[in-house]
Design an enzyme around this catalytic site. Structure first.
Site, PDB file in Angstrom:
ATOM      1  N   SER A  68       0.759  -1.494  -0.200  1.00  0.00           N
ATOM      2  CA  SER A  68      -0.106  -0.308  -0.295  1.00  0.00           C
ATOM      3  C   SER A  68       1.212   1.309  -0.103  1.00  0.00           C
ATOM      4  CB  SER A  68      -1.024   0.304   1.659  1.00  0.00           C
ATOM      5  OG  SER A  68      -1.915   0.803   1.057  1.00  0.00           O
ATOM      6  N   ASP A 284      -2.966   6.253  -3.063  1.00  0.00           N
ATOM      7  CA  ASP A 284      -1.953   5.827  -2.858  1.00  0.00           C
ATOM      8  C   ASP A 284      -1.454   4.450  -3.392  1.00  0.00           C
ATOM      9  OD1 ASP A 284      -3.793   3.318  -2.038  1.00  0.00           O
ATOM     10  OD2 ASP A 284      -3.138   3.099  -0.025  1.00  0.00           O
ATOM     11  N   GLU A 378     -11.739   6.171   7.070  1.00  0.00           N
ATOM     12  CA  GLU A 378     -10.858   6.933   8.189  1.00  0.00           C
ATOM     13  C   GLU A 378     -10.421   8.368   7.173  1.00  0.00           C
ATOM     14  OE1 GLU A 378      -8.294   3.232   9.424  1.00  0.00           O
ATOM     15  OE2 GLU A 378      -8.606   3.034   7.685  1.00  0.00           O
ATOM     16  N   ASN A 380      -7.269   8.820   7.210  1.00  0.00           N
ATOM     17  CA  ASN A 380      -6.574   8.416   5.338  1.00  0.00           C
ATOM     18  C   ASN A 380      -6.774   8.184   4.553  1.00  0.00           C
ATOM     19  OD1 ASN A 380      -7.416   6.249   5.775  1.00  0.00           O
ATOM     20  ND2 ASN A 380      -5.499   4.810   7.510  1.00  0.00           N
ATOM     21  N   ARG A 503      -1.776   4.829  19.022  1.00  0.00           N
ATOM     22  CA  ARG A 503      -1.750   4.587  19.189  1.00  0.00           C
ATOM     23  C   ARG A 503      -0.804   2.959  18.274  1.00  0.00           C
ATOM     24  NH1 ARG A 503      -3.395   3.230  14.295  1.00  0.00           N
ATOM     25  NH2 ARG A 503      -3.824   0.280  14.348  1.00  0.00           N
ATOM     26  N   PRO A 504      -0.120   2.050  18.508  1.00  0.00           N
ATOM     27  CA  PRO A 504       0.777   1.780  17.734  1.00  0.00           C
ATOM     28  C   PRO A 504       0.066   1.056  16.470  1.00  0.00           C
ATOM     29  CG  PRO A 504      -0.382  -0.171  19.448  1.00  0.00           C
ATOM     30  CD  PRO A 504      -0.876   0.819  19.057  1.00  0.00           C
ATOM     31  N   GLY A 506      -0.514  -1.115  13.373  1.00  0.00           N
ATOM     32  CA  GLY A 506      -0.714  -2.459  12.483  1.00  0.00           C
ATOM     33  C   GLY A 506      -0.135  -2.767  12.103  1.00  0.00           C
ATOM     34  N   THR A 507       1.112  -1.747  10.520  1.00  0.00           N
ATOM     35  CA  THR A 507       1.911  -2.176   9.117  1.00  0.00           C
ATOM     36  C   THR A 507       3.463  -1.700   9.690  1.00  0.00           C
ATOM     37  OG1 THR A 507       0.903  -0.348   9.013  1.00  0.00           O
ATOM     38  CG2 THR A 507      -0.188  -1.802   8.275  1.00  0.00           C
ATOM     39  N   ARG A 512       1.515   5.223  16.394  1.00  0.00           N
ATOM     40  CA  ARG A 512       1.499   6.581  16.090  1.00  0.00           C
ATOM     41  C   ARG A 512       0.391   8.597  17.082  1.00  0.00           C
ATOM     42  NH1 ARG A 512       1.366   6.497  10.228  1.00  0.00           N
ATOM     43  NH2 ARG A 512       1.056   3.438   9.824  1.00  0.00           N
TER      44      ARG A 512
END
Length: 550
Positions: A68, A284, A378, A380, A503-504, A506-507, A512
């Site tokens: 991505s 993206d 989202e 994003n 929050r951590p 996921g990728t 963040r």
């Protein structure tokens, strides 16, 4: 499993050994890390996808090889279930287990356990359709995937180099082919026809739209957008930029939806291209995210992110439902994450139900399914609109009593065709936005004025162990490390309209930090102060501490 097939599995597995120093994890975006480290994972995903298909009586399962918005050297892979949705949650754990088996014998033992515990009849047929984005590492990874499919005798269909949303579309189209619920022709041409035809119907008779400038992130979206232009019948002119899929390192570099959202500015290549008042958007790397923006008359950059898209689209759909006379039988709802701007939540909450869930497509998608029409985006730029089966049936059977109701009904039916309901789709979402702008006669300025965003800042903090950060309450509160949330709360209270959460990812191996406040410099300051707290809590090297962290 016969002795001969077991030997084939063993031989092919030995050809793709697992790296000894890496632990893999199947997260919200599947597996994602350096492309050079993923060969064993792709082989095992091929085996798992075949088993998933067998478990589901031979329905076609999808596999997408992409990372991505990540840098070009990264790659990843995710499995798509038969309805075009994300892999069932319980199978994510199976993927992680299989990917981390140290040796071939351990892998075979783990497979045997999976087959027995999930009661898979391995004699059944398996069908898998797969594709990749433009990353150079994708060629070797696809080869490893194909070995995995061969090891279990699965029927593979190579969809080539294409976008993630098109792969999701193909999975659903293949599995619904020849049924009353057919999703469309199971080909790229079918996808483009479905979008192009419905868009032309939706904007027929409207004032022609000005050309739109599209930043393709130097990724696979450039190929898809170029093809899409051939199916729009002149109804919309697409001007493609950052469409270089050949130059090494160009993918997502200083361009793309993630760059625009994170940096909150134009891609550098647009500096002399975008004129005041002109619409532009960024895709993206695999074309499943969309970010709009424009320059005002003073040349100031204004971003129209996923929150703005959700507000625009949801209000339009609510009005169509009312105009069709269906407001008592069709309820529209919005799903957001903690990243949604506070101003957008306030704006939407006064108009329709709003639900907040944890970050990740599967959480948003699942929550949206509980509405008759569920809108999720989202911040994003990843999102879509879901029309429940009962709602689609209502639309097909409803008999309008006036010409106005009939027109609104046809628009709603065409929207069910325009929108890729399997997953966020930048090109489908772009046409959706353009449809609403055409109907409302909005410019970017008028769209932007629906509400005023609270200034916000998103900051990445590199940490040694992102798993040390755990959250609750739809990821809006930290529960670990202990005591950090209290320190964040103390900081937030110092800023008018302040809000911040951590929050951590996921990728990626980062945490963040999001912050917003009434004034821009305060939002920036709050974000960097919280980022400093996180960096220090994670025991980051003081000598390498980013200078902007306060």
């Amino acid at each position: 499993m016969s002795l001969s097939s077991l030997e084939l599995l063993r031989t092919l597995s030995d050809a793709h050994p697992k790296p000894s120093n890496i632990r893999f994890s199947y997260g919200t975006a599947g597996f994602r890390t350096l492309g050079s480290s993923l060969e064993s994972v792709l082989f095992r995903v091929g085996v798992l996808a075949a088993l998933r298909s067998k478990k589901l009586d031979g329905q076609t399962v999808g596999v997408m090889v992409t990372a991505s918005h990540n840098p070009e050297q990264d790659n990843g892979v995710k499995i798509v279930d038969p309805r075009g949705e994300m892999l069932e949650g319980s199978w994510e754990a199976h993927a992680t287990t299989l990917s981390n088996a140290p040796t071939t014998e351990d892998f075979i033992a783990a497979l045997d356990t999976l087959i027995r515990t999930t009661k898979i009849d391995v004699s059944k047929r398996a069908r898998v359709v797969y594709a990749r984005d433009t990353r150079p590492s994708g060629v070797a990874l696809i080869s490893a995937l194909e070995d995995g499919l061969s090891a279990l005798g699965a029927e593979g269909r190579n969809a080539g180099v294409t976008t993630t949303p098109i792969l999701h579309y193909l999975v659903k189209a293949i599995n619904t082919k020849g049924t009353p619920n057919s999703y469309g022709d199971d080909s790229e041409e079918g996808y483009f026809h479905k979008l192009g035809d419905s868009f032309q119907r939706l904007v027929a008779g409207r004032q022609p739209l000005e050309p739109i400038l599209i930043d393709c992130a130097n990724g696979v979206g450039a190929l898809a957008a170029s093809t899409l232009t051939q199916y729009l019948g002149g109804s919309l002119s697409l001007v493609l930029e950052n469409a270089d899929i050949v130059t090494p390192g160009a993918l997502n570099h200083a361009c793309g939806a993630d760059y625009v959202k994170t940096m909150q500015k134009l891609p550098p290549s647009f500096a002399d291209r975008l004129k005041p008042g002109q619409r532009a958007c960024s895709l993206d790397g695999d074309a499943d995210r969309l970010m709009y923006y424009y320059l005002d008359e003073r040349g100031t950059f204004h971003m129209l992110d996923g929150d703005k898209i959700a507000a625009l689209v949801a209000a339009f759909i609510v009005d169509l439902v009312k105009s069709a006379g269906l407001e008592n039988s069709i309820k529209v709802g919005i799903v957001q994450t903690a990243y949604a701007n506070g101003a957008s939540t306030k704006y939407l909450s006064g108009r329709l139900p709003v639900k907040c869930v944890a970050t990740g497509v599967k959480h948003l998608h699942h929550a949206a399914e509980h509405f008759n029409i569920g809108v999720y985006f989202e911040a994003n730029g990843h999102g879509t609109v879901l029309f429940s089966p009962s709602t689609q049936q209502t639309l097909s059977q409803y008999e309008p009593s006036t010409p106005a109701e009939s027109t609104a009904l046809q628009h709603l039916i065409n929207l069910t065709q325009l929108i890729n309901q399997t997953v966020g789709d930048a090109l489908s979402d772009m046409l959706l936005v353009e449809t609403v702008l055409a109907h409302r006669s909005y410019t970017g300025v008028e769209w932007d004025s629906l509400y005023v965003d609270l200034p916000n800042r998103l900051v990445k903090v590199v940490v040694a162990d992102r798993n040390a950060f755990r959250t609750e309450n739809a990821e809006r509160r930290l529960v670990s490390p202990p005591g950090l949330q209290a320190k964040i709360d103390d900081l937030v209270r110092s800023y008018e309209g302040g809000r911040s959460f951590v929050r951590p990812s996921g990728t990626e191996d980062v945490v963040r930090v999001y912050a917003e406040a009434v004034v821009r410099f305060q939002a920036d300051e709050l974000a960097f102060r919280v980022a400093g707290l996180v960096y220090d809590e994670a025991r980051g090297d003081p000598s390498r501490r980013p200078k902007e962290f306060l």
